[in-house]
Design a protein around this motif. Structure first.
Motif: not given
Length: 428
Positions: A335-350
């Motif tokens: 869950e932590v890994r998915r959360t971090k990946e989601k945050i990373f993807a959002e930051k990359v997209a932004d």
């Protein structure tokens, strides 16, 4: 099938024929000296029976600090645990004293033993958890409760109903040794009758107390001491007196209780059973109490926990708990890994969106600059054309001279200036 072979090397035998396993007790002794012993004593009883004072008297140390001319030890209001390291002849004893709050003062004393039972079970559970870990320590600290001194009020009649129910609840979890508190409040004959009534009540209600094994032993250096452990067992339940006051009697310091009519010595078998209790528990059966706790009470607890896990109850056995903990940890990590990946993807997209917007802005700026440059270039070309038209209309060539005075037979450069000057004068 086990066959006993008595092997005693003769005088003619060589050292190679002596195997040396007879030295095993010395190896055990050295190991015990190195690691020491862990022992836990719990004192249980109604309020005002002197449990904390007795604890200080038992090991001749102030476990609960009391200075001379100080107020008495206050009543215990919660389960208090304190560990001290006692050293005697290089033998270390890590002694844990568990003092429990008194009971019997409330209007409703139903299940007043639950906190103490929960404490004992929690110590077993902690040891079981450490024992069943995948990566467990080499030496697990034994914090299990090995002995419970149950204090009985000196009523002179027998056990109270509360005492009976309390000991029934404790008998399957810990070694119980009954103690009659404040033995100096009864006469010798009253005490004998009281002990007989207590033993009768224990037998009638089938209450199992700790049975001291059959072995011989003596209290060395004590006057009027019993010569065998059998004499000590006859004193069960032990009638004791505790005191925090120490005075000099002759050349010896001893704990006493002073009254207007006389002095009661704690370490005098003629006054109470304190020395007999300390001898049979500490000097003779300390290791046996540890073994009984480990082999009987702890194993019963462990078996119940395993059965609960096998029946699918809410409480699982340790191995199932380990598996569930492993799954929980892995699930949390995923869950932590998915959360971090989601945050990373959002930051990359932004970031990419910002870069795209910036790129568009730069492209628009570049187009605008090109347009302005093109307009300025056109204006420059137009200005140059207008200048050329103006020059042609004025009859001026590109070098700035008049077209009519520059002919085919133009004089040399040295005479050009002069001719120009003459032309100026002629015009005038």
């Amino acid at each position: 099938m086990v066959v006993d072979i008595q092997r005693e090397p003769s005088q003619a035998s060589t050292k190679s024929e002596f195997m040396g396993f007879a030295n095993f007790p010395n190896q055990v002794f050295r190991r015990c000296i190195k690691n020491g012993f862990h022992f836990t004593i719990m004192v249980v009883g109604q309020s005002g029976l002197g449990k904390s004072t007795f604890t200080n008297s038992l090991f001749l140390s102030e476990v609960y600090d009391v200075k001379p001319h100080q107020m008495p030890i206050p009543s215990t209001v919660k389960i208090d645990s304190k560990t001290v390291c006692l050293v005697e002849n290089d033998v270390k004893l890590y002694m844990t004293f568990v003092d429990t709050p008194g009971f019997g003062d409330a209007v409703d004393n139903s299940n007043c033993w639950d906190p103490i039972i929960n404490f004992v079970d929690q110590r077993f559970a902690d040891y079981l958890a450490e024992e069943t870990k995948i990566e467990r320590p080499e030496n697990i600290a034994d914090n299990r409760v090995h002995l419970c001194f149950y204090f009985i009020a000196p009523t002179g009649h027998g056990l109270k109903e509360l005492d009976i129910e309390f000991m029934k609840a404790l008998q399957d979890r810990v070694n119980i040794v009954p103690i009659i508190a404040k033995a100096d409040t009864l006469t010798h004959q009253e005490m004998l009758t009281f002990k007989q009534n207590i033993l009768k009540d224990l037998d009638t209600h089938e209450i199992r107390i700790y049975k001291f094994p059959d072995q011989e032993g003596t209290i060395v250096g004590i006057k009027n001491a019993p010569t065998k452990c059998e004499d000590n067992r006859k004193r069960i339940p032990f009638a004791v007196v505790g005191s925090n006051k120490v005075i000099d009697i002759g050349s010896k310091r001893t704990r006493v209780r002073e009254y207007p009519w006389g002095t009661v010595e704690v370490e005098n078998l003629a006054h109470n059973d304190f020395l007999a209790l300390r001898d049979i528990v500490i000097r003779s059966n300390l290791v046996d109490l540890i073994n009984v706790t480990r082999d009987i009470h702890y194993e019963n607890f462990r078996y119940k926990q395993m059965c609960k896990g096998a029946k699918g109850n809410l409480e699982r056995d340790p191995f199932t708990q380990l598996e569930e903990e492993r799954r929980t940890v892995e699930k949390e990590a995923a869950e932590v890994r998915r959360t971090k990946e989601k945050i990373f993807a959002e930051k990359v997209a932004d970031r990419e969106h910002k870069l795209a917007d910036r790129g568009k802005a730069l492209d628009e700026q570049e187009k605008e600059n090109r347009r302005i440059l093109h307009e300025k270039h056109g204006m420059l070309q137009k200005s140059l054309e207008e200048l050329s038209e103006f020059r042609r209309a004025a009859g001026i060539n590109d070098s700035g001279s008049s077209i009519g005075h520059i002919g085919r037979n133009s004089p040399p450069d040295g005479k050009k200036k002069k001719s120009s000057t003459l032309n100026i004068f002629n015009r005038n």
